[in-house]
Design a protein around this motif. Structure first.
Motif, PDB file in Angstrom:
ATOM      1  N   LEU A 116       0.803  -1.263  -0.090  1.00  0.00           N
ATOM      2  CA  LEU A 116      -0.007   0.111  -0.093  1.00  0.00           C
ATOM      3  C   LEU A 116       0.780   1.250   0.005  1.00  0.00           C
ATOM      4  CD1 LEU A 116      -2.482   1.370   0.220  1.00  0.00           C
ATOM      5  CD2 LEU A 116      -2.868   0.960   2.523  1.00  0.00           C
ATOM      6  N   LEU A 158       1.105   4.211  -2.973  1.00  0.00           N
ATOM      7  CA  LEU A 158       0.590   5.541  -2.718  1.00  0.00           C
ATOM      8  C   LEU A 158       1.642   6.401  -2.956  1.00  0.00           C
ATOM      9  CD1 LEU A 158      -0.806   5.418   0.928  1.00  0.00           C
ATOM     10  CD2 LEU A 158      -2.138   5.923  -1.193  1.00  0.00           C
ATOM     11  N   LEU A 213      -5.675   5.828   0.584  1.00  0.00           N
ATOM     12  CA  LEU A 213      -6.135   4.969  -0.625  1.00  0.00           C
ATOM     13  C   LEU A 213      -7.566   5.085  -0.957  1.00  0.00           C
ATOM     14  CD1 LEU A 213      -5.364   3.017  -2.890  1.00  0.00           C
ATOM     15  CD2 LEU A 213      -5.932   1.235  -1.274  1.00  0.00           C
TER      16      LEU A 213
END
Length: 623
Positions: free
Chosen positions: A239, A243, A305
């Protein structure tokens, strides 16, 4: 493992980046070449359960990552690239085929992340590959300004790495979705030892442990005590990399392909063809993604997100707004806002903007009042045994406004909270009595604040008549801000009364109970127009209550209000333009998001630590 031809002690003695002739010795290049050759057999080794081969490859990558991390921190980009492109040529020789090991390494890492099957024996090397990519991108940390021309742009937005864009983004998303836990410590060590490879494997393990000690002492290891407890390091690292990639600035001659991939991917159930104009397109299971997003909102990065997808991917936004279980997504967001004291300001902003984006949709604003919740345990001000999702949302947003008024006094937070309430106001339905009370209580708080500032301004003006030398506080500006907020609250109340009066007897009750609050604003030039409807409603229902006599019970008052709602001619209420606010990113959003993303990496990445004194992009707590 250290490649043949390079002694272990010799390699370790050169782990500091200040060795002047390091590019000439070629130790790092030799190690990278060994790693590159081994990754070609990695998939087959995983299928054959070749623990030793994978462990050795992981060790090589670990060393590369540690060295790359130090080099990026200590060197310019030109010096860094020398370590990957240097050729020792004899006098008079010439070669046109100069290899770029850094580009090969990045392509290899992308292949490793996307193509290697995720098994117990490949879990750690998959995490290490993602960490190495994060490290490669970390040059941004050591610059105060946002980078728009860097080696990141050079290698990741064109050339051999570009075709891996959609596959990499898809893999990182699925890693986040699946939340795969790491294998138990030593699980695959024991199985390998039982196969007769115990001694050799033990030596390999000893090498890795020794290297970890050396690099930690050298200042490039992980600060274990600061690392968060994570159920899935792979999901977290994936993640964070996603990003970082999504927030890279566009290259001078090409848009960010990773952002393009994120804003255009579709549901696996969507069979419509992709337009030819959309590059890096792919499909993913939206239901699985939605579930993961609902479950992971305790972390800043998951909320970021969600914001990114809602704001930039219209396919995702349409899908989420069509869900019949929106409470699974909204409740975690409300909980973030409710615990505002415990959250950092960026996390609160993201949660609030998500609500603002959702409230732009009328269908959402209607449906949240149809979802009935029971026993909201985290809401501690009052026991809520049964309340609609819409009323709970109003309560939490109002609480956020009140917290902001007494603590942070952030105008940006005020504006977005009020915009979300304004978007919802025309669709208010069956407001809980406590939600109606809190709307009027907020107005009461604003009214008191208005009177206090007005009194301070008056006293200050009197004092200025006797002393011209004393500088006056800018009470006029404070008064202007408060009056803007008061007007917005009056517009929200007015919007509810004109559009859904018949659905909200509890709001009328709260208005009548605190009717004296509104007296001072009836003749105020800033509020006269918007007060017309509110004054009419208060007067109309007050008259009916007066006719009913004194000593009325709450139930009887509500009954009279419901009867009056039917009797009140709707054409007597003046129509105002519909309250609608839309979230728009400010110019140059990267100035906010890039430092934010990298602060999340520094605080949350597994096994990565940077010296706070070296970081230039943002201020960091060195404790």
């Amino acid at each position: 493992m250290i490649p043949s031809g390079i002694s272990f002690s010799h390699f370790l003695s050169r782990h500091q980046p200040a060795v002047e002739n390091n590019p000439r010795t070629g130790n790092l290049g030799a190690l990278i070449k060994v790693f590159l050759s081994r990754t070609k057999e990695l998939k087959l080794s995983a299928e054959c359960q070749n623990h030793i081969f994978i462990w050795q490859t992981h060790n090589a990558l670990f060393i590369i990552c540690c060295l790359l991390k130090v080099f990026i921190c200590e060197m310019s980009e030109e010096e860094l690239q020398l370590h990957f492109t240097y050729e020792d040529k004899s006098p008079g020789s010439y070669s046109s085929d100069s290899e770029d090991l850094l580009e090969e390494l990045l392509c290899c890492l992308m292949q490793l992340i996307t193509d290697t099957p995720l098994l117990d024996i490949t879990y750690e090397i998959s995490v290490e590959a993602i960490s190495t990519m994060v490290v490669f991108l970390s040059c941004q940390l050591f610059h105060k300004e946002v980078l728009r021309h860097s080696i990141s742009h050079k290698y990741l937005m064109r050339g051999p790495c570009l075709p891996y864009t959609s596959k990499l983004v898809k893999t990182l998303l699925y890693n986040f979705i699946r939340q795969e836990k790491p294998p138990p410590p030593g699980a695959h060590v024991l199985s390998q030892q039982s196969d007769g490879g115990g001694l050799l494997y033990g030596l390999a393990s000893g090498v890795a442990t020794g290297l970890w000690t050396v690099f930690t002492l050298g200042g490039v290891g992980s600060k274990a005590a600061a690392s968060p407890e994570l159920s899935s390091p792979l999901a977290n690292q994936s993640l964070l990399l996603l990003l970082v990639l999504a927030n890279l600035t566009d290259a001078p001659d090409a848009p960010n392909p990773y952002r393009q991939a994120i804003l255009s991917f579709k549901n696996t159930q969507d069979n419509s063809p992709f337009p030819s104009s959309i590059p890096h397109a792919f499909q993913i299971n939206f239901n699985s993604l939605y579930t993961a997003l609902c479950e992971q909102q305790t972390s800043d990065q998951a909320t970021l997100l969600l914001y990114t997808l809602l704001h930039q991917n219209s396919n995702i936004r349409t899908y989420m707004l069509a869900r019949t279980d929106m409470e699974n997504l909204v409740l975690p967001i409300l909980e973030i806002l409710y615990h505002v004291e415990e959250r950092n300001s960026h996390h609160v902003y993201m949660a609030l903007i998500i609500l603002l984006i959702l409230t732009e949709d009328d269908g959402f604003n209607r449906s949240i009042h149809e979802v009935i919740l029971k026993n909201i345990t985290w809401y501690s001000e009052r026991a809520l045994t049964e309340i609609s999702l819409g009323s709970l949302l109003i309560l939490v947003v109002i609480r956020t406004i009140q917290y902001n008024m007494t603590r942070t006094r952030d105008k940006y937070l005020h504006t977005n909270c009020l915009a979300a309430l304004a978007n919802m106001s025309a669709q208010f339905r069956a407001l809980h009595q406590y939600a109606a009370q809190r709307i009027i209580s907020l107005f009461s708080l604003l009214s008191k604040k208005h009177n206090k500032v007005l009194e301070q301004a008056t006293q200050s003006l009197r004092g200025s008549l006797s002393s011209n030398d004393v500088p006056l506080p800018d009470y006029a500006q404070d008064l202007n801000v408060i009056e803007e907020v008061i007007r917005m609250m009056l517009e929200i109340i007015n919007s509810c009364l004109t559009n859904s009066l018949h659905h909200n007897p509890n709001l009328v009750y709260a208005l009548l109970y605190k009717r004296d609050l509104f007296e001072q604003f009836r003749t105020h030039p800033s509020f006269q127009d918007i007060m017309q409807n509110i004054d009419l409603v208060i007067t109309f229902f007050s008259s009916r209550l007066l006719q009913a006599g004194a000593e009325l019970s709450v139930e009887r008052v509500l009954e009279i209000i419901k009867q009056g709602i039917v009797a009140l001619p709707k054409d007597r209420l003046k129509k105002f333009p519909e309250l609608k606010f839309k979230y728009v990113e400010e110019e140059q959003p990267e100035e906010f998001f890039i430092p934010y993303v990298w602060s999340l990496v520094c605080n949350s990445a597994v096994g990565l630590y940077w010296n706070p004194q070296d970081i230039q992009l943002f201020a960091i707590d060195s404790d």
